[in-house]
Design an enzyme around this catalytic site. Structure first.
Site, PDB file in Angstrom:
ATOM      1  N   SER A  63     -53.142   0.337 -22.027  1.00 30.54           N
ATOM      2  CA  SER A  63     -53.484   0.822 -20.449  1.00 30.54           C
ATOM      3  C   SER A  63     -53.494   0.492 -19.507  1.00 30.54           C
ATOM      4  O   SER A  63     -53.115   1.010 -18.639  1.00 30.54           O
ATOM      5  CB  SER A  63     -54.721   0.720 -20.471  1.00 30.54           C
ATOM      6  OG  SER A  63     -56.004  -0.168 -20.585  1.00 30.54           O
ATOM      7  N   GLY A  92     -56.054   1.846 -24.566  1.00 27.63           N
ATOM      8  CA  GLY A  92     -56.773   1.457 -25.575  1.00 27.63           C
ATOM      9  C   GLY A  92     -55.595   1.161 -26.855  1.00 27.63           C
ATOM     10  O   GLY A  92     -56.398   1.007 -27.815  1.00 27.63           O
ATOM     11  N   ASN A 122     -54.911  -5.503 -26.611  1.00 26.63           N
ATOM     12  CA  ASN A 122     -56.008  -4.829 -27.721  1.00 26.63           C
ATOM     13  C   ASN A 122     -56.336  -5.323 -29.351  1.00 26.63           C
ATOM     14  O   ASN A 122     -57.772  -4.970 -29.432  1.00 26.63           O
ATOM     15  CB  ASN A 122     -55.921  -3.168 -27.464  1.00 26.63           C
ATOM     16  CG  ASN A 122     -56.267  -2.319 -26.440  1.00 26.63           C
ATOM     17  OD1 ASN A 122     -57.109  -3.188 -25.267  1.00 26.63           O
ATOM     18  ND2 ASN A 122     -55.503  -1.280 -26.286  1.00 26.63           N
ATOM     19  N   ASP A 225     -60.944  -6.472 -13.024  1.00 23.67           N
ATOM     20  CA  ASP A 225     -62.509  -6.782 -14.166  1.00 23.67           C
ATOM     21  C   ASP A 225     -61.132  -8.281 -15.355  1.00 23.67           C
ATOM     22  O   ASP A 225     -61.401  -7.683 -16.239  1.00 23.67           O
ATOM     23  CB  ASP A 225     -62.040  -5.451 -15.194  1.00 23.67           C
ATOM     24  CG  ASP A 225     -60.509  -5.115 -15.185  1.00 23.67           C
ATOM     25  OD1 ASP A 225     -59.789  -5.498 -14.937  1.00 23.67           O
ATOM     26  OD2 ASP A 225     -60.293  -3.886 -16.236  1.00 23.67           O
ATOM     27  N   HIS A 228     -56.977  -5.298 -15.895  1.00 23.18           N
ATOM     28  CA  HIS A 228     -55.812  -4.256 -15.603  1.00 23.18           C
ATOM     29  C   HIS A 228     -55.918  -4.585 -14.337  1.00 23.18           C
ATOM     30  O   HIS A 228     -56.835  -4.610 -13.424  1.00 23.18           O
ATOM     31  CB  HIS A 228     -56.613  -3.328 -16.026  1.00 23.18           C
ATOM     32  CG  HIS A 228     -57.298  -2.518 -17.044  1.00 23.18           C
ATOM     33  ND1 HIS A 228     -58.407  -2.797 -17.464  1.00 23.18           N
ATOM     34  CD2 HIS A 228     -56.274  -1.904 -17.895  1.00 23.18           C
ATOM     35  CE1 HIS A 228     -58.522  -2.887 -18.947  1.00 23.18           C
ATOM     36  NE2 HIS A 228     -57.688  -1.989 -18.738  1.00 23.18           N
TER      37      HIS A 228
END
Length: 250
Positions: A63, A92, A122, A225, A228
């Site tokens: 992502s 993801g 991830n 966040d 990202h």
């Protein structure tokens, strides 16, 4: 004797019926290609780009790469679009998903000058979650296993695109503080994958310090966040690697 026999029998049955979501320590999902459910359409769009054979620069990842098309779009248009770049990022994705893509058409017919790779966060962050594509198994992945997944991707890219230079990026920092366990695991992976560089066809860059404050904290002003980048973060990313990207495309 009968009681001992029954106890042994029950133990044998219990071991034989271990749930599928209890992986052994030797299980390395990171190197086992598997489809990421729900990403089929985007995957096929990459295959179409590959068939055209036009892209000279490809960004491959999850992502964080995918979002060059969102929060990073203006930066992409400024830095990478003029270089005939393609974005092969899927939100993801873990290393095993990228391996599946590479075995099912991504880069087939494509001969880029350079591939920028960042993948693995991830593998770290999805631990403890049941995974549909693994028949509900609880996902686990160590730093070493993630590194093995990254190596498998690099090896596959060298096979499919022997003329391309590969710029392998350290997995970006995540979590607010240096003590964050997921950030620390990413750093452990980075310490391993940096050794993949031969500075002939594979190059490694760690630009993580550029995202951090002097005390090692990660600012929400760059990654809201704490994972990202926003537009400011993508500008930092682009500025940091642009000289090397252009050098390797010569």
């Amino acid at each position: 004797m009968k009681i001992r026999f029954l106890a042994t029998l029950l133990m044998t049955v219990a071991v034989a019926n271990l749930r599928a979501d209890e992986p052994t320590k030797s299980t390395n999902y990171a190197i086992q290609p598997v489809l990421h459910p729900g990403t089929e359409a985007r995957h096929e769009s990459f295959n179409e780009i590959s068939k055209k054979g036009e892209a000279q620069l490809v960004f491959l990842g999850d992502s964080i790469t995918h979002n060059w098309e969102k929060g990073g779009k203006e930066v992409w248009d400024k830095y990478w679009a003029p270089l005939n770049a393609a974005n092969f990022g899927i939100g993801g994705d873990r290393t095993e998903h990228v391996l599946w893509r590479l075995e099912h058409g991504n880069f087939d017919g494509l001969k880029p000058k350079e591939i920028v790779v960042m993948i693995g966060t991830n593998n770290t962050g999805h631990q403890g979650r049941p995974m549909k594509e693994l028949d509900g198994a609880t996902y686990q992945c160590t730093a070493q296993q993630t590194a093995e997944g990254v190596k498998a991707i690099v090896d596959k890219l060298e096979q499919k695109c022997p003329g391309a230079k590969i710029l392998l990026l350290a997995i970006f920092p995540r979590g607010e503080k240096p003590e964050d366990k997921l950030r620390q695991q990413n750093e452990e992976t980075n310490a391993i994958i940096k050794n993949l560089a031969d500075n002939k066809t594979i190059y490694f860059m760690d630009i993580n310090a550029k995202f951090l404050q002097p005390d090692g904290t990660l600012s929400r002003d760059i990654m809201p966040d704490l994972l990202h980048p926003n537009a400011k973060g993508y500008e930092i990313w682009a500025e940091a690697i642009a000289p090397k990207v252009k050098e390797l495309m010569q």
